[in-house]
Design an enzyme around this catalytic site. Structure first.
Site, short mmCIF file in Angstrom:
data_model
loop_
_atom_site.label_atom_id
_atom_site.label_comp_id
_atom_site.label_asym_id
_atom_site.label_seq_id
_atom_site.Cartn_x
_atom_site.Cartn_y
_atom_site.Cartn_z
N HIS A 151 17.64 10.32 56.95
CA HIS A 151 16.81 10.79 58.08
C HIS A 151 17.27 10.11 59.37
CE1 HIS A 151 12.93 11.82 60.15
NE2 HIS A 151 13.23 10.72 60.80
N GLU A 152 17.42 8.79 59.32
CA GLU A 152 17.83 8.06 60.52
C GLU A 152 19.27 8.41 60.92
OE1 GLU A 152 15.57 6.78 62.19
OE2 GLU A 152 14.04 6.66 60.64
N HIS A 155 19.43 11.29 63.17
CA HIS A 155 19.23 10.95 64.58
C HIS A 155 20.49 10.32 65.17
CE1 HIS A 155 14.89 11.54 64.68
NE2 HIS A 155 14.68 10.71 63.67
N ASP A 162 13.09 14.60 65.51
CA ASP A 162 12.07 14.71 64.47
C ASP A 162 11.46 16.10 64.42
OD1 ASP A 162 12.21 12.14 63.36
OD2 ASP A 162 11.09 11.33 65.06
#
Ligand SMILES: *[C@@H]1O[C@H](CO)[C@@H](O)[C@H](O)[C@H]1NC(C)=O
Ligand SMILES: *[C@@H]1O[C@H](CO)[C@@H](O)[C@H](O)[C@H]1NC(C)=O
Ligand SMILES: *[C@@H]1O[C@H](CO)[C@@H](O)[C@H](O)[C@H]1NC(C)=O
Ligand SMILES: *[C@@H]1O[C@H](CO)[C@@H](O)[C@H](O)[C@H]1NC(C)=O
Ligand SMILES: *[C@@H]1O[C@H](CO)[C@@H](O)[C@H](O)[C@H]1NC(C)=O
Ligand SMILES: *[C@@H]1O[C@H](CO)[C@@H](O)[C@H](O)[C@H]1NC(C)=O
Ligand SMILES: *[C@@H]1O[C@H](CO)[C@@H](O)[C@H](O)[C@H]1NC(C)=O
Ligand SMILES: *[C@@H]1O[C@H](CO)[C@@H](O)[C@H](O)[C@H]1NC(C)=O
Ligand SMILES: *[C@@H]1O[C@H](CO)[C@@H](O)[C@H](O)[C@H]1NC(C)=O
Ligand SMILES: *[C@@H]1O[C@H](CO)[C@@H](O)[C@H](O)[C@H]1NC(C)=O
Ligand SMILES: *[C@@H]1O[C@H](CO)[C@@H](O)[C@H](O)[C@H]1NC(C)=O
Ligand SMILES: *[C@@H]1O[C@H](CO)[C@@H](O)[C@H](O)[C@H]1NC(C)=O
Length: 810
Positions: A151-152, A155, A162
């Protein structure tokens, strides 16, 4: 006579990494660094290793068999002794893509990525805490570590945003019925709306004006192993293993991903707009064994300065170089570093060879000392091992060419004051010097160390410098004008209070004029944003072009988030040349430390499994109260950059107004009122000429073909100056909005050259007619609360009553 000569001067720091690269389908050059404040713990290293190897397998499956982690390096603190760590070569704490550091306790253990670029741009770094890695309690809270890391990574590497939203957790869909939905991707994730009271799920109540649930309502997703999307909102659910694709993307959810990425799916951004766009699929499977992890350690930093003393560096330039290098050695470089200086005197061809060795950090200096550029360039070479206490912080850097006075002030704030050094360099004759501390103490030239050979006066303030405003007056006693410059550096006042630091950089190292560049300055105190400061950037080229920009933290134009401590601005009026970047930060009295977070892994309070609500352990409380920071000044220098406009181009390139990213729409009666921040004539400079408004009941149509939507010409609305708040109301013609009708609105700006901005973020407008409130019935459900981390599971059974959700008029 000004100190002008031709040619460029480079200060080269020989410690660079190539950064993250793709070798085939495998990432190499990924650097983790552990902050020196973390005590040695072999278990932490093992956990990091496990996380990366798990993440590699998850990553591979998440993007259609494309990427995995091939080589990852972990930089451990210098005083760790229990492992077999090899010697770090080019790895430094500052270059780390992932830092392992204690949280500020009011910030919590939530993983997050510092990201403030446009959609598809790479972020700065991921921050994970030791507790997040060691305490299995957090697996329940945020999901398996490997998946949280992916998930990170979304980014950091691909500029994804998000897909959940803490500001707008719910919305009504455009299905014609205005069905209530949780903001998420994908809509395949079903769930329950609950007001949790202890372990009981009660139905949510709706705000009568918006028809949306009140703020105590949360969405608890249901476990459903057939739903795989998406990691950008529900990485915590075990069955979620993929990013949303065009087929599964929820384009109308009011989240950052849709707002920043033009309502595009995460997968589409990864495959078409990220740095890894176009990577083909990998035919072989990937296992944990395909990831190599290397542990390295750096005992001491070795700084190698390469100074050009060649022909072009004759006379005053050489003197200036000596002044700067001496100041660097005396004040900037931390006490434990080893410094080597290489002088070279040769033809420009060798200078070119050097550029290849370094590939990185260059600082361009303007040639006169009043700009202080060379000294700033050296100062910005201050790197650290992550110990902010040792880092040299520049409080002031200013210069003037004058026949008489050069006066000014700088602030010493409570976060700094140790090892404060005031250095004055001059061109011809020693100026008269007068410095007054906040408590009225005076210093004159007799207190300074005078090095006549390099024309430098320096004063090391005893103990901790007094907090408050310091005044300086320099008087040129010579017969003619001369340049004088002052530099004030300091270090953290104590190990307990982290200093406020500033990091300045451009979004890219070179530009050809096809796109505007962006200037960024991150003003933080150990990762916490310092907001409402006055931040100005000075861009100066070797061809004599100088531009001052006030950087903004307003969430419009180049700035992704309002009040995140990242101040940004487009740089549009560019000319060919090599530019230096200097940023000056001042507190005008209003600056605050904010604890607000802008991206991270979503915490969900629980989920629904087989009809039962299962609660997750509570998230540690996070303070959101801003704190005053007091008066401070900082200056920082970024890497220099090159602009090379196409041959024959005169003047800066013609740019359109910047994309509007903060459009908001509300419905008042039949009227739609929209507000936004005005873009400029050329990105965020100047004033645009007109706006175009489009609306449609069809989101996809508005997105793909604005011209075919219902166009509203706000001819009476004259655009205001960039940064102003614009407002406009219109009545959608030929549309009768009934309960549940949704339309979508977008705006674009046009400038005097008829250049049009990209279309703004798309805002939904929902007609909601509340039903009369029915009689209230309480509902409770069977709730199974699992307190993980505590050895006993608590089971609470309440009577189940069939209930329903009602909407109440305010
Ligand atoms: C950071 O540096 C200071 C000053 O050199 C030192 O006292 C302190 O112990 C260091 N902190 C860590 C965590 O290494
Ligand atoms: C290393 O430095 C940190 C911070 O100063 C300290 O907490 C730790 O005890 C030191 N030693 C080891 C072996 O971690
Ligand atoms: C330490 O690692 C190096 C290279 O990874 C290896 O050659 C060496 O044998 C190791 N030493 C010990 C004591 O494990
Ligand atoms: C953590 O942040 C708060 C403000 O939110 C600040 O008051 C406090 O000093 C910070 N603590 C540390 C150790 O940085
Ligand atoms: C992954 O590892 C396996 C087994 O060691 C090997 O056969 C395969 O080629 C590796 N894949 C890649 C992409 O390196
Ligand atoms: C400089 O300061 C010293 C010590 O405070 C003082 O004795 C001296 O008179 C001052 N000189 C000037 C020129 O002000
Ligand atoms: C600079 O400061 C001195 C006193 O320190 C003062 O006498 C002088 O007038 C000031 N000059 C200017 C231009 O402000
Ligand atoms: C910000 O500081 C600059 C000087 O550094 C000053 O010219 C400007 O007026 C200040 N802006 C605001 C909004 O206070
Ligand atoms: C709708 O907008 C028009 C023109 O802006 C205004 O005259 C009218 O009063 C508005 N109606 C409502 C219900 O707000
Ligand atoms: C939309 O219309 C404007 C004005 O007629 C035109 O300049 C622009 O090229 C059109 N855009 C597209 C995508 O067709
Ligand atoms: C409204 O609808 C009529 C008939 O379909 C059409 O002629 C007219 O142009 C429409 N008006 C607007 C503003 O779209
Ligand atoms: C409007 O629609 C909502 C959602 O479909 C429904 O709950 C509500 O009762 C409707 N309002 C009226 C007045 O029918």
């Amino acid at each position: 006579m000004a100190l002008q000569t031709s040619g460029l001067l480079f200060v080269v720091l020989l410690s660079c990494t190539a950064g993250i690269q793709l070798d085939g389908n495998g990432y190499t050059g990924v650097l983790f660094a552990i902050n020196p404040s973390i005590p040695e713990d072999p278990a932490l290293l093992q956990q990091i290793k496990n996380m990366i190897q798990d993440a590699s397998v998850v990553l591979h499956g998440a993007v259609e068999d494309r990427f995995y982690f091939k080589e990852v390096t972990i930089l451990v603190p210098a005083n760790w002794t229990k492992g077999n760590y090899s010697r770090a070569k080019t790895e430094t704490y500052e270059k780390a893509n992932v830092i392992i550091d204690e949280p500020n306790k009011s910030y919590g253990d939530e993983p997050y990525t510092l990201q403030y670029g446009q959609c598809g741009d790479q972020g700065q770094y991921i921050h994970l805490t030791p507790d997040f890695l060691l305490d299995d309690h957090f697996i329940k809270v945020y999901g398996k570590r490997g998946k949280v890391f992916v998930h990170e990574w979304g980014h950091l590497r691909w500029g994804l945003y998000d897909e959940y939203s803490e500001e707008q957790p719910f919305y009504r869909s455009s299905d014609g019925k205005g069905t209530l939905e949780a903001t998420r991707c994908s809509k395949g994730i079903k769930g329950r709306f609950c007001v949790m009271s202890g372990n009981t799920c009660s139905p949510c109540k709706n705000d009568p004006t918006t028809g949306l649930p009140t703020s105590d309502c949360t969405f608890l997703p249901s476990q459903d192993t057939s739903v795989k999307e998406s990691i950008m909102s529900f990485q915590s659910l075990d069955h979620v293993t993929k990013f949303c694709s065009d087929e599964t993307h929820n384009a109308e959810a009011p989240n950052r991903q849709n707002q920043m990425c033009g309502n595009r799916a995460a997968l589409d951004v990864i495959l078409k707009s990220s740095v890894d766009a176009g990577t083909p699929q990998l035919s072989t499977p990937i296992s944990k064994q395909n990831t190599t992890i290397k542990f390295v350690q750096r005992k001491r930093r070795v700084v190698c300065l390469t100074l050009d003393v060649s022909g072009s560096m004759m006379g005053p330039r050489l003197a200036l170089l000596r002044q700067a290098a001496s100041l660097f050695l005396r004040t900037t470089v931390e006490d434990t570093a080893v410094v080597g200086i290489v002088q070279f005197s040769s033809s420009p061809s060798i200078l070119k060879t050097l550029t290849v060795i370094d590939d990185g950090i260059f600082h361009k200096s303007a040639d006169s000392i009043d700009s202080n550029a060379l000294i700033d360039a050296f100062a910005s070479l201050a790197t650290s091992d992550g110990n902010l206490t040792q880092q040299t912080i520049q409080l002031e850097s200013a210069g003037k060419r004058t026949t008489d006075w050069f006066n000014g002030t700088f602030s010493v704030d409570r976060t700094v004051g140790k090892d404060t050094v005031i250095t004055i360099v001059y061109e011809a004759s020693m100026p008269k010097v007068h410095i007054t501390s906040p408590s009225g103490e005076s210093f004159n030239h007799s207190h300074f160390n005078h090095d006549t050979q390099i024309r430098t006066l320096s004063l090391k303030v005893q103990g901790t410098a007094k907090t408050g405003e310091w005044h300086y007056s320099l008087f040129n006693q010579g017969p003619s004008a001369q340049s004088m410059a002052i530099t004030v550096t300091s270090r953290a006042a104590s190990a307990e209070v982290p200093p406020i630091t500033v990091r300045a950089h451009m979004n890219q190292k070179s530009a050809d004029g096809s796109k505007a560049m962006v200037v960024y300055a991150a003003v933080t105190q150990k990762g916490l944003p310092v907001i409402l400061a006055n931040v100005t950037a000075t861009l100066e080229s070797d061809t004599g072009h100088k531009e001052e920009l006030l950087l903004l933290d307003n969430g419009a134009g180049a700035d992704a988030f309002r009040h995140d401590g990242i101040y940004s601005r487009y740089f549009t009026r560019m000319k060919s040349g090599r530019y230096s970047l200097k940023v000056r930060v001042q507190n005008q009295g209003s600056a605050m430390l904010s604890a607000h977070k802008h991206s991270g892994a979503l915490y969900i309070p629980g989920y629904v499994e087989n009809g039962n609500v299962v609660l997750n352990p509570p998230k540690p409380p996070v303070s959101q109260q801003p704190v005053e920071v007091g008066s401070f000044t900082r200056t920082a220098t970024g890497e220099s950059f090159v602009v090379e406009l196409p041959p024959g181009s005169t003047g800066p390139p013609a740019f359109p107004p910047s994309k509007i990213t903060d459009l908001r729409a509300t419905l008042e009666g039949e009227n739609i009122t929209i507000t936004w921040t005005a873009p400029g004539e050329s990105y965020d400079q100047g004033t645009a000429s007109r706006y175009h408004i489009g609306w449609s009941e069809d989101l996809a149509l508005l997105r793909s073909n604005f011209n075919d939507s219902h166009l509203v010409d706000p001819w009476e609305l004259k655009p205001q100056e960039v940064g102003s708040t614009e407002q406009y109301s219109f009545l959608p013609h030929n549309l009768s909005m009934t309960n549940g009708t949704t339309i979508f609105v977008a705006v674009l700006a046009e400038n005097a050259n008829s250049l049009r901005s990209d279309i703004s973020n798309i805002e939904p407008v929902v007609k909601f007619v509340p039903a009369p409130p029915p009689p209230v019935e309480e509902e409770s459900t069977n709730v199974v609360a699992i307190a993980v981390g505590v050895s006993v599971a608590v089971l609470v059974i309440a009577s189940a009553v069939g209930g329903f959700i009602y909407w109440k008029k305010r």
